[in-house]
Design a protein around this motif. Structure first.
Motif, PDB file in Angstrom:
ATOM      1  N   ARG A  77     -13.719  -2.034  -0.034  1.00  0.00           N
ATOM      2  CA  ARG A  77     -13.053  -2.585   0.913  1.00  0.00           C
ATOM      3  C   ARG A  77     -12.445  -3.830   0.789  1.00  0.00           C
ATOM      4  NH1 ARG A  77      -9.422  -2.079   4.788  1.00  0.00           N
ATOM      5  NH2 ARG A  77     -10.096  -3.424   6.591  1.00  0.00           N
ATOM      6  N   LEU A  78     -13.345  -4.656   0.044  1.00  0.00           N
ATOM      7  CA  LEU A  78     -12.905  -6.246  -0.178  1.00  0.00           C
ATOM      8  C   LEU A  78     -11.679  -6.000  -0.908  1.00  0.00           C
ATOM      9  CD1 LEU A  78     -13.616  -9.154  -0.207  1.00  0.00           C
ATOM     10  CD2 LEU A  78     -14.814  -8.840  -2.264  1.00  0.00           C
ATOM     11  N   GLY A  79     -11.377  -5.006  -1.989  1.00  0.00           N
ATOM     12  CA  GLY A  79      -9.982  -4.758  -2.375  1.00  0.00           C
ATOM     13  C   GLY A  79      -9.068  -4.626  -1.755  1.00  0.00           C
ATOM     14  N   ASP A  80      -9.153  -3.674  -0.555  1.00  0.00           N
ATOM     15  CA  ASP A  80      -8.337  -3.500   0.283  1.00  0.00           C
ATOM     16  C   ASP A  80      -7.712  -4.810   1.189  1.00  0.00           C
ATOM     17  OD1 ASP A  80      -8.176  -0.812  -0.294  1.00  0.00           O
ATOM     18  OD2 ASP A  80      -9.719  -0.461   1.214  1.00  0.00           O
ATOM     19  N   VAL A  81      -8.748  -5.655   1.413  1.00  0.00           N
ATOM     20  CA  VAL A  81      -8.628  -6.976   2.126  1.00  0.00           C
ATOM     21  C   VAL A  81      -7.860  -7.992   1.496  1.00  0.00           C
ATOM     22  CG1 VAL A  81      -9.776  -8.708   3.344  1.00  0.00           C
ATOM     23  CG2 VAL A  81     -10.499  -6.438   3.691  1.00  0.00           C
ATOM     24  N   VAL A  82      -8.424  -8.217   0.215  1.00  0.00           N
ATOM     25  CA  VAL A  82      -7.836  -9.425  -0.518  1.00  0.00           C
ATOM     26  C   VAL A  82      -6.926  -8.913  -1.812  1.00  0.00           C
ATOM     27  CG1 VAL A  82      -9.936 -10.866   0.272  1.00  0.00           C
ATOM     28  CG2 VAL A  82      -9.806  -9.699  -2.260  1.00  0.00           C
ATOM     29  N   LEU A 190      -6.174  -7.019 -21.046  1.00  0.00           N
ATOM     30  CA  LEU A 190      -5.153  -5.959 -20.630  1.00  0.00           C
ATOM     31  C   LEU A 190      -4.841  -5.900 -19.209  1.00  0.00           C
ATOM     32  CD1 LEU A 190      -6.291  -2.887 -22.977  1.00  0.00           C
ATOM     33  CD2 LEU A 190      -4.165  -4.603 -23.034  1.00  0.00           C
ATOM     34  N   ALA A 191      -5.568  -5.743 -18.462  1.00  0.00           N
ATOM     35  CA  ALA A 191      -5.466  -5.724 -16.954  1.00  0.00           C
ATOM     36  C   ALA A 191      -4.603  -7.010 -16.196  1.00  0.00           C
ATOM     37  CB  ALA A 191      -6.990  -5.549 -16.210  1.00  0.00           C
ATOM     38  N   TRP A 192      -5.100  -8.144 -16.687  1.00  0.00           N
ATOM     39  CA  TRP A 192      -4.484  -9.409 -16.267  1.00  0.00           C
ATOM     40  C   TRP A 192      -3.020  -9.184 -16.722  1.00  0.00           C
ATOM     41  CZ3 TRP A 192      -5.446 -13.772 -13.599  1.00  0.00           C
ATOM     42  CH2 TRP A 192      -4.545 -14.794 -13.650  1.00  0.00           C
ATOM     43  N   ARG A 193      -2.562  -8.737 -17.947  1.00  0.00           N
ATOM     44  CA  ARG A 193      -1.254  -8.742 -18.324  1.00  0.00           C
ATOM     45  C   ARG A 193      -0.521  -7.621 -17.881  1.00  0.00           C
ATOM     46  NH1 ARG A 193       3.385  -8.113 -19.133  1.00  0.00           N
ATOM     47  NH2 ARG A 193       4.575  -8.551 -20.976  1.00  0.00           N
ATOM     48  N   TRP A 194      -1.074  -6.304 -17.526  1.00  0.00           N
ATOM     49  CA  TRP A 194      -0.305  -5.263 -17.257  1.00  0.00           C
ATOM     50  C   TRP A 194      -0.482  -4.450 -15.919  1.00  0.00           C
ATOM     51  CZ3 TRP A 194       3.628  -4.304 -20.036  1.00  0.00           C
ATOM     52  CH2 TRP A 194       3.747  -4.743 -21.681  1.00  0.00           C
ATOM     53  N   LEU A 195      -1.651  -4.966 -15.170  1.00  0.00           N
ATOM     54  CA  LEU A 195      -2.032  -4.356 -13.994  1.00  0.00           C
ATOM     55  C   LEU A 195      -1.159  -4.843 -12.828  1.00  0.00           C
ATOM     56  CD1 LEU A 195      -3.938  -2.111 -13.381  1.00  0.00           C
ATOM     57  CD2 LEU A 195      -5.500  -3.816 -12.133  1.00  0.00           C
ATOM     58  N   PRO A 196      -0.242  -3.953 -12.393  1.00  0.00           N
ATOM     59  CA  PRO A 196       0.478  -4.247 -11.155  1.00  0.00           C
ATOM     60  C   PRO A 196      -0.173  -4.727  -9.886  1.00  0.00           C
ATOM     61  CG  PRO A 196       0.747  -1.892 -11.255  1.00  0.00           C
ATOM     62  CD  PRO A 196      -0.159  -2.383 -12.460  1.00  0.00           C
ATOM     63  N   ASP A 197       0.497  -5.650  -9.072  1.00  0.00           N
ATOM     64  CA  ASP A 197      -0.050  -5.947  -7.812  1.00  0.00           C
ATOM     65  C   ASP A 197       0.858  -5.693  -6.812  1.00  0.00           C
ATOM     66  OD1 ASP A 197      -1.784  -7.047  -5.918  1.00  0.00           O
ATOM     67  OD2 ASP A 197      -0.989  -9.315  -6.265  1.00  0.00           O
ATOM     68  N   ARG A 198       1.080  -4.223  -6.339  1.00  0.00           N
ATOM     69  CA  ARG A 198       2.108  -3.797  -5.531  1.00  0.00           C
ATOM     70  C   ARG A 198       1.441  -3.218  -4.237  1.00  0.00           C
ATOM     71  NH1 ARG A 198       4.684  -1.564 -10.315  1.00  0.00           N
ATOM     72  NH2 ARG A 198       3.549   0.664 -10.032  1.00  0.00           N
ATOM     73  N   GLU A 199       0.107  -3.527  -4.174  1.00  0.00           N
ATOM     74  CA  GLU A 199      -0.517  -2.555  -2.844  1.00  0.00           C
ATOM     75  C   GLU A 199      -0.212  -3.602  -1.761  1.00  0.00           C
ATOM     76  OE1 GLU A 199      -4.064  -5.041  -4.787  1.00  0.00           O
ATOM     77  OE2 GLU A 199      -2.430  -3.787  -5.574  1.00  0.00           O
ATOM     78  N   ARG A 200      -0.210  -3.176  -0.394  1.00  0.00           N
ATOM     79  CA  ARG A 200      -0.086  -3.933   0.603  1.00  0.00           C
ATOM     80  C   ARG A 200      -1.529  -4.156   1.201  1.00  0.00           C
ATOM     81  NH1 ARG A 200      -0.314  -2.625   6.218  1.00  0.00           N
ATOM     82  NH2 ARG A 200      -0.228  -0.255   5.746  1.00  0.00           N
ATOM     83  N   LYS A 201      -1.941  -5.419   1.332  1.00  0.00           N
ATOM     84  CA  LYS A 201      -3.069  -5.843   1.808  1.00  0.00           C
ATOM     85  C   LYS A 201      -3.495  -5.521   3.350  1.00  0.00           C
ATOM     86  CE  LYS A 201      -3.189  -9.538  -1.519  1.00  0.00           C
ATOM     87  NZ  LYS A 201      -1.857  -8.978  -2.095  1.00  0.00           N
ATOM     88  N   ALA A 202      -4.673  -5.296   3.516  1.00  0.00           N
ATOM     89  CA  ALA A 202      -5.104  -4.934   4.670  1.00  0.00           C
ATOM     90  C   ALA A 202      -4.871  -5.906   6.012  1.00  0.00           C
ATOM     91  CB  ALA A 202      -6.367  -4.291   4.909  1.00  0.00           C
ATOM     92  N   THR A 203      -5.141  -7.386   5.600  1.00  0.00           N
ATOM     93  CA  THR A 203      -5.056  -8.217   6.349  1.00  0.00           C
ATOM     94  C   THR A 203      -5.169  -9.525   5.265  1.00  0.00           C
ATOM     95  OG1 THR A 203      -6.337  -9.605   8.020  1.00  0.00           O
ATOM     96  CG2 THR A 203      -7.819  -8.508   6.331  1.00  0.00           C
ATOM     97  N   PRO A 206     -10.135 -13.453   6.144  1.00  0.00           N
ATOM     98  CA  PRO A 206     -11.473 -12.938   5.880  1.00  0.00           C
ATOM     99  C   PRO A 206     -11.882 -12.238   7.005  1.00  0.00           C
ATOM    100  CG  PRO A 206     -11.615 -15.291   6.335  1.00  0.00           C
ATOM    101  CD  PRO A 206      -9.973 -14.921   6.199  1.00  0.00           C
ATOM    102  N   ALA A 207     -11.244 -12.254   8.322  1.00  0.00           N
ATOM    103  CA  ALA A 207     -11.516 -11.496   9.275  1.00  0.00           C
ATOM    104  C   ALA A 207     -11.429  -9.943   9.213  1.00  0.00           C
ATOM    105  CB  ALA A 207     -10.475 -11.984  10.494  1.00  0.00           C
ATOM    106  N   GLY A 208     -10.746  -9.658   8.240  1.00  0.00           N
ATOM    107  CA  GLY A 208     -10.357  -8.005   7.983  1.00  0.00           C
ATOM    108  C   GLY A 208     -11.858  -7.517   7.251  1.00  0.00           C
ATOM    109  N   PHE A 209     -12.677  -8.347   6.749  1.00  0.00           N
ATOM    110  CA  PHE A 209     -13.771  -7.735   6.111  1.00  0.00           C
ATOM    111  C   PHE A 209     -15.058  -7.743   7.209  1.00  0.00           C
ATOM    112  CE2 PHE A 209     -17.416  -8.152   2.887  1.00  0.00           C
ATOM    113  CZ  PHE A 209     -17.083  -6.797   2.341  1.00  0.00           C
ATOM    114  N   ASP A 210     -15.466  -6.659   6.904  1.00  0.00           N
ATOM    115  CA  ASP A 210     -16.657  -6.326   8.065  1.00  0.00           C
ATOM    116  C   ASP A 210     -18.027  -6.694   7.513  1.00  0.00           C
ATOM    117  OD1 ASP A 210     -18.357  -5.077  10.086  1.00  0.00           O
ATOM    118  OD2 ASP A 210     -18.129  -3.001   9.579  1.00  0.00           O
ATOM    119  N   VAL A 211     -18.595  -7.714   7.565  1.00  0.00           N
ATOM    120  CA  VAL A 211     -19.606  -8.017   6.905  1.00  0.00           C
ATOM    121  C   VAL A 211     -20.977  -7.614   7.412  1.00  0.00           C
ATOM    122  CG1 VAL A 211     -21.275 -10.325   6.556  1.00  0.00           C
ATOM    123  CG2 VAL A 211     -18.726 -10.409   6.204  1.00  0.00           C
TER     124      VAL A 211
END
Length: 478
Positions: A77-82, A190-203, A206-211
């Motif tokens: 879920r943290l990945g979805d948020v940030v 490898l991930a730093w160089r090639w992994l894309p950052d195309r996802e839409r973040k949920a928020t 930090p309010a989007g993370f349910d602690v």
């Protein structure tokens, strides 16, 4: 010479980038599975090095598994948020740093704590590799990518004991953790160089993370995992108390999530039949696969009379078959579609369980090997198809948490399988002491255990068939 057009050049670059991005995800999956199997082989050496009991050094493995189980949904879920790329990169750094701490640990307590930290990094790797496939490869290659991740997980499981044994025999036990640190650094690059950052973040904040929900779910999962692991296989008052605490925590978690502004798991997801069937199938097949790892060695040694080397050789066939069948399974999913292949994979697993119940008694080792040759490809086909089916129907803002739920269901199945299927085997063989049990009793335990496992696969097939098509699980759903 004909020069490539701009479009062809862009396509080549994009294809190359997708290949390297998938390589970084595959190595991330390899690391997380290697973290389990490579440490198992070191337990006798660690007991000698620290002058500790076997029960004490077992926590080198348990701390890693418990950390993954407790944290994997929250990390997803943290990945979805940030941002999934950001959290995956952070997980790789944590994994590499914790591996260094493990390799330098001066005491067993320090090593166990470092392993728990390593489990935090592994939770990010497990949750976000599957979630990142959609942003890294074209949709028509999703099944193949899922199959590759399954293959790398199997390779990590198979490679761990042999690689760990070589390193322990050479530089020593500390080298197994330092080697993982080095591989973690390479994967991060490898991930730093090639992994894309195309996802839409949920928020955006930090309010989007349910602690509260994350903490409550973590405590609930910890209670359940401990209930299944403490007591050395004997169910006592402490196990019952932990199970009751887990049940209470689960009920409280559902109530809290229904009121949360941005819940960890939305109520609509909890009611979704398609997602529920996918998670249930994942847990059930993991339970059955753990039964092969728990029951198989006892049957081969005490039922068929094989020595330790022969048992190891036969048991290594399962991971090897998994390693070679993962990518073809993914391609089959791409060709024929995920829903149909979920049923085919479960049917193959049910047939494999029936074969394990019958063929070893008729054909001996050859029957065991033949049954594994049916069961394991079915498992890989199910994993590729089920992961593809579940993740395809998930909105972009929930991929991390749903991927975490998939990994969680697998871990819970493994934990449950080790406890419950081991108990079924003991009850069926009518003994707690397999060192003195006769071949007939062990063979009876084998037959009944895998008859039960076959029933679980039929149940999983019914559940998967009943799961209706889902609407995308988005932030606004439910």
């Amino acid at each position: 010479m004909v020069r490539p057009t701009a479009t062809e050049t862009a396509t080549t670059v994009t294809t190359r980038g997708a290949g390297w991005a998938l390589a970084s995800l595959a190595l991330s999956m390899l690391l997380s599975s290697l973290g389990v199997s490579i440490a198992n082989v070191a337990l006798p050496t660690l007991a000698q090095a620290f002058g500790a009991s076997f029960q004490a050094v077992q926590w080198v493995v348990l701390a890693y598994l418990l950390a993954i189980t407790v944290l994997i949904v929250g990390v997803g879920r943290l990945g979805d948020v940030v941002g999934r790329r950001r959290v995956l990169l952070g997980g790789l750094l944590v994994f590499a740093a914790a591996s260094v701490l493990c390799g330098l640990a001066p005491t067993l307590g320090t090593l166990i704590a470092a392993r728990a930290l390593q489990g935090l990094g592994a939770a990010a790797l497990m949750a976000l590799t599957v979630a990142s496939v959609g942003a890294s490869v074209p949709p028509e290659r999703t099944g193949s990518a899922m199959g590759l991740l399954g293959t790398m997980s199997a390779i990590g499981t198979a490679l761990g004991p042999s690689l760990g044994g070589l390193l322990i025999a050479g530089p020593g036990w500390r080298a197994i953790f330092l080697a993982m640190a080095g591989l973690g650094v390479v994967t991060f690059g490898l991930a730093w160089r090639w992994l894309p950052d195309r996802e839409r973040k949920a928020t955006a904040g930090p309010a989007g993370f349910d602690v509260p929900g994350t903490l409550l779910l973590g405590l609930t999962l910890a209670a359940y995992a401990l209930a299944m692991t403490v007591g050395n296989g004997r169910f006592a008052g402490a196990n019952l108390a932990l199970l009751l605490a887990a049940a209470f925590g689960a009920g409280l978690f559902v109530a809290v999530e229904a009121r949360a502004k941005s819940p960890l798991i939305r109520p609509s997801a909890l009611r979704d039949a398609g997602l529920g069937s996918g998670l249930a199938a994942n847990a059930l097949v993991s339970t059955v696969m753990m039964a092969t790892l728990v029951v198989g060695p006892f049957y081969l040694s005490h039922g068929l009379g094989l020595d330790a080397a022969a048992v190891g050789a036969v048991m290594s066939l399962g991971p090897l078959v998994s390693a070679f069948s993962g990518v073809p399974a993914g391609r089959i999913v791409d060709r024929f579609g995920a829903p149909a292949m979920v049923g085919s994979g479960l049917a193959a697993m049910a047939a494999g369980c029936l074969a394990l119940a019958l063929l070893p008694g008729l054909l001996g080792v050859a029957g065991f090997v033949a049954a594994i040759a049916v069961l394991t490809p079915g498992y890989q086909l199910l994993l590729a198809a089920n992961n593809t089916a579940v993740m395809t129907g998930v909105g972009p803002d929930r991929k991390g948490v749903v991927s975490g739920l998939l990994s969680l269901s697998r871990n819970l199945g493994l934990i449950t399988g080790a406890s419950v299927m081991g108990t079924v085997f003991a009850l069926a063989a009518a003994t707690d002491d397999f060192a003195t049990a006769g071949p007939e009793a062990v063979a009876a335990g084998m037959r009944i255990t895998f008859a039960v496992a076959g029933g679980l696969m039929v149940l999983a097939l019914v559940v998967a068939t009943a799961g209706r098509p889902r609407r995308p699980l988005t932030e606004d759903a439910g």
